[in-house]
Structure formats: structure tokens, C-alpha cells
Design a protein around this motif. Structure first.
Motif, PDB file in Angstrom:
ATOM      1  N   ILE A 112       0.836  -1.203   0.000  1.00 22.22           N
ATOM      2  CA  ILE A 112       0.000   0.000   0.000  1.00 22.22           C
ATOM      3  C   ILE A 112       0.870   1.252   0.000  1.00 22.22           C
ATOM      4  O   ILE A 112       0.582   2.233  -0.702  1.00 22.22           O
ATOM      5  CB  ILE A 112      -0.974  -0.028   1.199  1.00 22.22           C
ATOM      6  CG1 ILE A 112      -2.011  -1.151   1.001  1.00 22.22           C
ATOM      7  CG2 ILE A 112      -1.670   1.315   1.378  1.00 22.22           C
ATOM      8  CD1 ILE A 112      -2.810  -1.476   2.237  1.00 22.22           C
ATOM      9  N   GLU A 113       1.957   1.217   0.767  1.00 21.12           N
ATOM     10  CA  GLU A 113       2.909   2.337   0.764  1.00 21.12           C
ATOM     11  C   GLU A 113       3.477   2.547  -0.641  1.00 21.12           C
ATOM     12  O   GLU A 113       3.587   3.684  -1.121  1.00 21.12           O
ATOM     13  CB  GLU A 113       4.045   2.057   1.751  1.00 21.12           C
ATOM     14  CG  GLU A 113       3.629   1.953   3.208  1.00 21.12           C
ATOM     15  CD  GLU A 113       3.637   3.288   3.914  1.00 21.12           C
ATOM     16  OE1 GLU A 113       3.878   4.306   3.249  1.00 21.12           O
ATOM     17  OE2 GLU A 113       3.385   3.308   5.139  1.00 21.12           O
ATOM     18  N   ALA A 114       3.853   1.460  -1.309  1.00 18.45           N
ATOM     19  CA  ALA A 114       4.407   1.560  -2.666  1.00 18.45           C
ATOM     20  C   ALA A 114       3.353   2.059  -3.647  1.00 18.45           C
ATOM     21  O   ALA A 114       3.654   2.877  -4.534  1.00 18.45           O
ATOM     22  CB  ALA A 114       4.950   0.203  -3.108  1.00 18.45           C
ATOM     23  N   PHE A 115       2.124   1.586  -3.475  1.00 20.41           N
ATOM     24  CA  PHE A 115       1.075   1.980  -4.411  1.00 20.41           C
ATOM     25  C   PHE A 115       0.715   3.459  -4.265  1.00 20.41           C
ATOM     26  O   PHE A 115       0.249   4.080  -5.235  1.00 20.41           O
ATOM     27  CB  PHE A 115      -0.173   1.109  -4.233  1.00 20.41           C
ATOM     28  CG  PHE A 115      -1.182   1.320  -5.314  1.00 20.41           C
ATOM     29  CD1 PHE A 115      -0.989   0.795  -6.585  1.00 20.41           C
ATOM     30  CD2 PHE A 115      -2.323   2.086  -5.087  1.00 20.41           C
ATOM     31  CE1 PHE A 115      -1.909   1.010  -7.604  1.00 20.41           C
ATOM     32  CE2 PHE A 115      -3.246   2.307  -6.098  1.00 20.41           C
ATOM     33  CZ  PHE A 115      -3.035   1.774  -7.358  1.00 20.41           C
ATOM     34  N   LYS A 116       0.943   4.024  -3.098  1.00 23.68           N
ATOM     35  CA  LYS A 116       0.737   5.468  -2.927  1.00 23.68           C
ATOM     36  C   LYS A 116       1.607   6.243  -3.912  1.00 23.68           C
ATOM     37  O   LYS A 116       1.153   7.215  -4.537  1.00 23.68           O
ATOM     38  CB  LYS A 116       1.067   5.869  -1.484  1.00 23.68           C
ATOM     39  CG  LYS A 116       0.974   7.374  -1.211  1.00 23.68           C
ATOM     40  CD  LYS A 116      -0.434   7.909  -1.386  1.00 23.68           C
ATOM     41  CE  LYS A 116      -0.510   9.380  -1.013  1.00 23.68           C
ATOM     42  NZ  LYS A 116      -1.858   9.955  -1.282  1.00 23.68           N
ATOM     43  N   ILE A 117       2.850   5.790  -4.094  1.00 29.03           N
ATOM     44  CA  ILE A 117       3.767   6.425  -5.049  1.00 29.03           C
ATOM     45  C   ILE A 117       3.257   6.212  -6.478  1.00 29.03           C
ATOM     46  O   ILE A 117       3.271   7.123  -7.305  1.00 29.03           O
ATOM     47  CB  ILE A 117       5.192   5.852  -4.876  1.00 29.03           C
ATOM     48  CG1 ILE A 117       5.703   6.107  -3.455  1.00 29.03           C
ATOM     49  CG2 ILE A 117       6.143   6.449  -5.913  1.00 29.03           C
ATOM     50  CD1 ILE A 117       7.001   5.373  -3.118  1.00 29.03           C
ATOM     51  N   VAL A 118       2.801   4.990  -6.766  1.00 28.01           N
ATOM     52  CA  VAL A 118       2.265   4.673  -8.088  1.00 28.01           C
ATOM     53  C   VAL A 118       1.050   5.546  -8.391  1.00 28.01           C
ATOM     54  O   VAL A 118       0.911   6.106  -9.491  1.00 28.01           O
ATOM     55  CB  VAL A 118       1.867   3.180  -8.178  1.00 28.01           C
ATOM     56  CG1 VAL A 118       1.157   2.880  -9.487  1.00 28.01           C
ATOM     57  CG2 VAL A 118       3.094   2.294  -8.007  1.00 28.01           C
ATOM     58  N   ASN A 119       0.187   5.679  -7.409  1.00 21.85           N
ATOM     59  CA  ASN A 119      -1.066   6.415  -7.589  1.00 21.85           C
ATOM     60  C   ASN A 119      -0.840   7.880  -7.931  1.00 21.85           C
ATOM     61  O   ASN A 119      -1.614   8.475  -8.694  1.00 21.85           O
ATOM     62  CB  ASN A 119      -1.907   6.285  -6.314  1.00 21.85           C
ATOM     63  CG  ASN A 119      -3.197   7.074  -6.373  1.00 21.85           C
ATOM     64  OD1 ASN A 119      -3.328   8.100  -5.733  1.00 21.85           O
ATOM     65  ND2 ASN A 119      -4.152   6.593  -7.152  1.00 21.85           N
TER      66      ASN A 119
ATOM     67  N   LYS B 246       1.378   9.074  -9.803  1.00 23.29           N
ATOM     68  CA  LYS B 246       1.744   9.184 -11.210  1.00 23.29           C
ATOM     69  C   LYS B 246       0.684   8.585 -12.134  1.00 23.29           C
ATOM     70  O   LYS B 246       0.507   9.029 -13.273  1.00 23.29           O
ATOM     71  CB  LYS B 246       3.090   8.474 -11.427  1.00 23.29           C
ATOM     72  CG  LYS B 246       3.790   8.874 -12.707  1.00 23.29           C
ATOM     73  CD  LYS B 246       5.252   8.459 -12.693  1.00 23.29           C
ATOM     74  CE  LYS B 246       5.966   9.001 -13.927  1.00 23.29           C
ATOM     75  NZ  LYS B 246       7.393   8.621 -13.957  1.00 23.29           N
ATOM     76  N   HIS B 247      -0.014   7.554 -11.633  1.00 23.72           N
ATOM     77  CA  HIS B 247      -1.021   6.862 -12.465  1.00 23.72           C
ATOM     78  C   HIS B 247      -2.303   6.668 -11.648  1.00 23.72           C
ATOM     79  O   HIS B 247      -2.619   5.545 -11.218  1.00 23.72           O
ATOM     80  CB  HIS B 247      -0.471   5.517 -12.947  1.00 23.72           C
ATOM     81  CG  HIS B 247       0.693   5.644 -13.878  1.00 23.72           C
ATOM     82  ND1 HIS B 247       0.549   5.985 -15.204  1.00 23.72           N
ATOM     83  CD2 HIS B 247       2.026   5.510 -13.656  1.00 23.72           C
ATOM     84  CE1 HIS B 247       1.743   6.045 -15.775  1.00 23.72           C
ATOM     85  NE2 HIS B 247       2.656   5.765 -14.859  1.00 23.72           N
TER      86      HIS B 247
ATOM     87  N   ILE C 220      10.661  -0.079  -0.661  1.00 28.76           N
ATOM     88  CA  ILE C 220       9.333   0.348  -1.116  1.00 28.76           C
ATOM     89  C   ILE C 220       9.430   1.217  -2.367  1.00 28.76           C
ATOM     90  O   ILE C 220       8.645   1.062  -3.320  1.00 28.76           O
ATOM     91  CB  ILE C 220       8.599   1.094   0.023  1.00 28.76           C
ATOM     92  CG1 ILE C 220       8.250   0.097   1.146  1.00 28.76           C
ATOM     93  CG2 ILE C 220       7.334   1.784  -0.496  1.00 28.76           C
ATOM     94  CD1 ILE C 220       7.726   0.760   2.402  1.00 28.76           C
ATOM     95  N   GLU C 221      10.372   2.147  -2.400  1.00 31.46           N
ATOM     96  CA  GLU C 221      10.499   3.034  -3.563  1.00 31.46           C
ATOM     97  C   GLU C 221      10.869   2.257  -4.822  1.00 31.46           C
ATOM     98  O   GLU C 221      10.335   2.514  -5.903  1.00 31.46           O
ATOM     99  CB  GLU C 221      11.540   4.121  -3.277  1.00 31.46           C
ATOM    100  CG  GLU C 221      11.061   5.158  -2.261  1.00 31.46           C
ATOM    101  CD  GLU C 221      12.026   6.324  -2.148  1.00 31.46           C
ATOM    102  OE1 GLU C 221      13.037   6.351  -2.879  1.00 31.46           O
ATOM    103  OE2 GLU C 221      11.752   7.216  -1.320  1.00 31.46           O
ATOM    104  N   ALA C 222      11.792   1.292  -4.685  1.00 35.25           N
ATOM    105  CA  ALA C 222      12.179   0.477  -5.847  1.00 35.25           C
ATOM    106  C   ALA C 222      11.012  -0.385  -6.310  1.00 35.25           C
ATOM    107  O   ALA C 222      10.839  -0.617  -7.518  1.00 35.25           O
ATOM    108  CB  ALA C 222      13.388  -0.393  -5.495  1.00 35.25           C
ATOM    109  N   PHE C 223      10.205  -0.843  -5.365  1.00 34.75           N
ATOM    110  CA  PHE C 223       9.020  -1.641  -5.713  1.00 34.75           C
ATOM    111  C   PHE C 223       8.047  -0.783  -6.522  1.00 34.75           C
ATOM    112  O   PHE C 223       7.526  -1.204  -7.565  1.00 34.75           O
ATOM    113  CB  PHE C 223       8.357  -2.167  -4.444  1.00 34.75           C
ATOM    114  CG  PHE C 223       7.448  -3.347  -4.655  1.00 34.75           C
ATOM    115  CD1 PHE C 223       7.923  -4.636  -4.518  1.00 34.75           C
ATOM    116  CD2 PHE C 223       6.114  -3.167  -5.001  1.00 34.75           C
ATOM    117  CE1 PHE C 223       7.090  -5.734  -4.714  1.00 34.75           C
ATOM    118  CE2 PHE C 223       5.277  -4.247  -5.202  1.00 34.75           C
ATOM    119  CZ  PHE C 223       5.769  -5.538  -5.058  1.00 34.75           C
ATOM    120  N   ALA C 224       7.805   0.440  -6.043  1.00 32.73           N
ATOM    121  CA  ALA C 224       6.910   1.350  -6.758  1.00 32.73           C
ATOM    122  C   ALA C 224       7.443   1.661  -8.153  1.00 32.73           C
ATOM    123  O   ALA C 224       6.685   1.664  -9.136  1.00 32.73           O
ATOM    124  CB  ALA C 224       6.739   2.641  -5.949  1.00 32.73           C
ATOM    125  N   ASP C 225       8.754   1.908  -8.250  1.00 31.11           N
ATOM    126  CA  ASP C 225       9.359   2.201  -9.554  1.00 31.11           C
ATOM    127  C   ASP C 225       9.178   1.039 -10.532  1.00 31.11           C
ATOM    128  O   ASP C 225       8.949   1.257 -11.738  1.00 31.11           O
ATOM    129  CB  ASP C 225      10.854   2.494  -9.390  1.00 31.11           C
ATOM    130  CG  ASP C 225      11.116   3.847  -8.717  1.00 31.11           C
ATOM    131  OD1 ASP C 225      10.181   4.669  -8.669  1.00 31.11           O
ATOM    132  OD2 ASP C 225      12.248   4.066  -8.236  1.00 31.11           O
TER     133      ASP C 225
END
Length: 387
Positions: free
Chosen positions: A228-235, A237-238, A337-342
Motif C-alpha cells: 500500500i505504501e508503494a502503491f501510494k507512489i504509483v497512484n 503518477k497513475h 518500497i520506492e524500488a518496488f513502486a518504480d
């Protein structure tokens, strides 16, 4: 020769039940005499399909048991039910479910078995079987997690008691090597008998849906908080992509709170459990495995079978054995987490890469199909019979 599988609750959900039933259904379909001994029954209707040729024996039926009867037998049973288990290892994660009553039921049933093969499916059952099974019964212990994650007291019991099993079935090459070294003083044969995937029901994903999917028990091990933390970064941008998490468990409320905190309530959905994850996979375009550790990572194989590319933490010990990094999926530094989001963003933005991983992944996981793994089980059974 009868082959018995000792399981926690064959009516329940979860990876162990699913993989045990993959094997038992296959063996029953191939003419083997199969019995599943389910210590518990917590629901009337099984979550997964059980072949009708399999005999199911329930030792403690939680659903249909009458608690308020006044006869002496019921009073004694109720008293025993309140007493802690002495025969199940205290570090079993489900120890609180067991009692003196289940101890007696398990002991009496196991002692009634005079021949055949018993397959035990969790560390406390492997230890139990090594101590109490009659000498003419062959025992295959199954390990669904890796040795390093167990508490020290359980590790000592594993080394002491696993050595007297006939076979120990492991899921990965690393686990096989570790256990061979740990148990070298005993007579046990350590053999990799990995999990298998059933026949595909849902078909192959067209990779068109703007959906990331994840599945598993809602427990800290599965790392859905990290996802969920990673998806916050994804969200950020997308925002047109969604995350669906399938499964149930004790962390549900904590995860809902985190979704609220991150203001992702329109983008992340806790979907509950499903017996047909492959059908849901067909509706998604990326699978995310965020576990802190895994015994194997069965759902990675299922995702790849459905043509869904996988982003996974390179956690101990299974994902790195399944995924070929940057060939049919992406392995991310464990916990980053950041690398996962990337990596999720990379797949979102590159459909050609998704399609490449999809094609390569489907080819990769053919080695886990039930006909392949079932043959290895038949070979192992034959080895025990002719010994």
C-alpha cells in the motif's frame, strides 16, 4: 498402500490447503488410495474442491460439535478443550487452536494407523509424527517455510526430530541444501517436492485492465502494508490504476486504516477471499508480491501461468527461484518500497515489456504443472513402497 495427509483444516483457505489438495486430487485421480486427516473443521463447505474419491476424516469438528450436552462424555470433552495442548509444539503459529482434547484425538488416530504412508504438513505435525507414528508407517514431512524464520526453540526441535522422518519434502533448492546439512546425522532423505499449479480455469490475461492484483492471508508476513505504501507512489503518477488485494486475516482493519491514512480509498480495495484466483488474475495486468518472507510463493506461479507479469520483493526464499529477473518478471531488493513502486510504474508504462514477461513467464512455469509435480510424488511413493 493407503496414503494419508495430516492437515490443519482441509475445509479452510490458504496456500497449504490448496497445494495439498492439488496433490491429493491428482493422486486420487490416478488410482491411489488417499485419506486426508483434518484435525479441525471450521466450515461446512470446503473452500477448495476435494475429489470425491478422497476419504476425509475430521478429528475435531468445530462447526457441528454440540457444546451444551450434559452427558459425562461431553463434560469431560469440554474440560479437556479448555486445557492447553501438550503434544503440539508451543511455537506452532496456531498453537492456541489446539487443546488437550485435540491431543487425545490426534494421538489415538495416529496410533490406530498400522501401515502405509503418512504425509504431515507443518513443523508441529512433522515433529508429532516422528514421535508417535508406528514403526511400520512411512512418514513424509513437508516444509512450507524456510528454517531461518522459525523461533530458536522450534529450530532445535526440528533438528532433533526431523532426522527420524523417512523423507522431508522441501520447496526450494536453498531449503533442500539447508536441511541436508542440518539433518546430516539422521537417516531422513531430503528431497525437493515443490508446489504445483492446477489446470488453468480463467484463461490468459489480455493485459488491458488498469489493475494490479495481490493475494494472500492478511498477516504481517505478506507485507500488504508495504504494498500500500508503494502503491501510494504509483497512484501519484497513475491515478487511473487500481490495486485489488484478495484474502482475509487479522490485519484487515489495520490495512483499511492505512488505506484511509494514505487517501487511497478510491484506488485500493480489499476484496476478501476467492477460491478461483486464476479467474481474478485474468482480469489484471500486473501481480505484486510484497511478502517479507515466503516458503515458496505459489501465487507467483499462478500469476505467471495466467500470463500476468510479476513484481516481487526478493525475499527469502522462493521468489528468486521462480522469477528470472528482467526476463520474465522483476525482483526488487527486499523491503525497498520506492524500488518496488518504480518497478510497478515501469510495467504500467511499458505494455511491450508486460507482454514479453507474460510470454516468458507462461513458458517458465510449465515445470510446476500438476502432471510434472505429480509424477515426482508418484516416484517418491514408489521409493517408499519398495524400501
Amino acid at each position: 498402500m493407503k496414503i494419508r495427509f495430516l492437515v490443519f483444516d482441509v475445509y479452510g483457505m490458504g496456500g497449504t490447503v490448496r497445494t495439498v489438495l492439488n496433490v491429493t486430487n491428482y493422486l486420487a485421480q490416478n488410482g491411489y488410495d488417499i485419506e486426508v486427516i483434518s484435525v479441525f473443521r471450521h466450515r461446512n463447505i470446503p473452500f477448495f474442491e476435494i475429489d470425491p474419491r478422497i476419504k476425509v476424516t475430521v478429528l475435531h469438528d468445530v462447526v457441528n460439535r454440540t457444546k451444551n450436552q450434559l452427558d459425562l462424555k461431553s463434560k469431560v470433552a469440554n474440560k479437556l478443550l479448555k486445557m492447553k495442548s501438550r503434544l503440539i509444539h508451543p511455537d506452532d503459529e496456531g498453537h492456541h487452536f489446539f487443546s488437550a482434547l485435540t491431543d487425545i484425538k490426534m494421538y489415538n488416530y495416529i496410533k490406530s494407523i498400522d501401515s502405509g504412508i503418512l504425509v504431515s504438513t507443518r513443523p508441529s505435525f512433522n515433529i508429532f509424527a516422528s514421535k508417535y507414528v508406528k514403526k511400520d508407517v512411512k512418514v513424509i514431512g513437508q516444509e512450507h517455510l524456510n528454517y531461518a524464520i522459525y523461533p530458536e526453540r522450534l529450530k532445535r526441535s526440528i533438528v532433533k526430530h526431523y532426522a527420524s522422518l523417512d523423507y522431508l519434502a522441501t520447496l526450494t533448492d536453498d531449503d533442500t541444501t539447508d536441511y541436508k546439512e542440518l539433518l546430516s546425522s539422521g537417516s531422513v532423505k531430503v528431497k525437493k517436492l515443490t508446489n504445483s499449479i492446477p489446470k488453468l480455469q480463467g484463461g490468459v490475461s489480455p493485459l488491458e485492465s488498469k489493475t494490479i492484483i495481490a493475494a494472500g492471508r492478511l498477516v504481517p508476513q505478506k507485507g500488504f502494508d508495504l504494498l500500500i505504501e508503494a502503491f501510494k507512489i504509483v497512484n501519484e503518477k497513475h491515478p487511473d490504476w487500481k490495486l485489488k488485494i484478495f484474502g482475509g486475516g487479522r490485519e484487515r482493519q489495520n490495512l483499511l486504516d492505512l488505506i484511509e491514512e494514505k487517501e487511497l480509498y478510491n484506488h485500493v480495495v480489499l476484496m476478501g477471499s476467492t477460491p478461483n484466483i486464476d479467474v481474478e488474475l485474468m482480469k489484471s495486468s500486473i501481480y505484486a508480491l510484497s511478502s517479507r518472507f515466503e516458503g515458496f510463493g505459489m501465487v507467483i506461479v499462478e500469476a505467471m501461468q495466467c500470463g500476468v507479469p510479476v513484481v516481487s520483493f526478493d525475499c527469502p526464499k522462493g521468489p528468486g527461484e521462480i522469477i528470472k529477473h528482467n526476463e520474465d518478471g522483476i525482483l526488487v531488493e527486499n523491503g525497498n518500497i520506492e524500488a518496488f513502486a518504480d518497478s510497478l510504474i515501469r510495467l504500467i508504462e511499458d505494455k511491450d515489456l508486460r507482454e514479453k514477461f507474460s510470454e516468458k513467464g507462461m513458458e517458465n512455469v510449465k515445470r510446476y504443472e500438476i502432471d510434472e509435480i505429480g509424477t515426482k510424488w508418484k516416484e517418491t511413493i514408489h521409493e517408499l513402497i519398495v524400501e
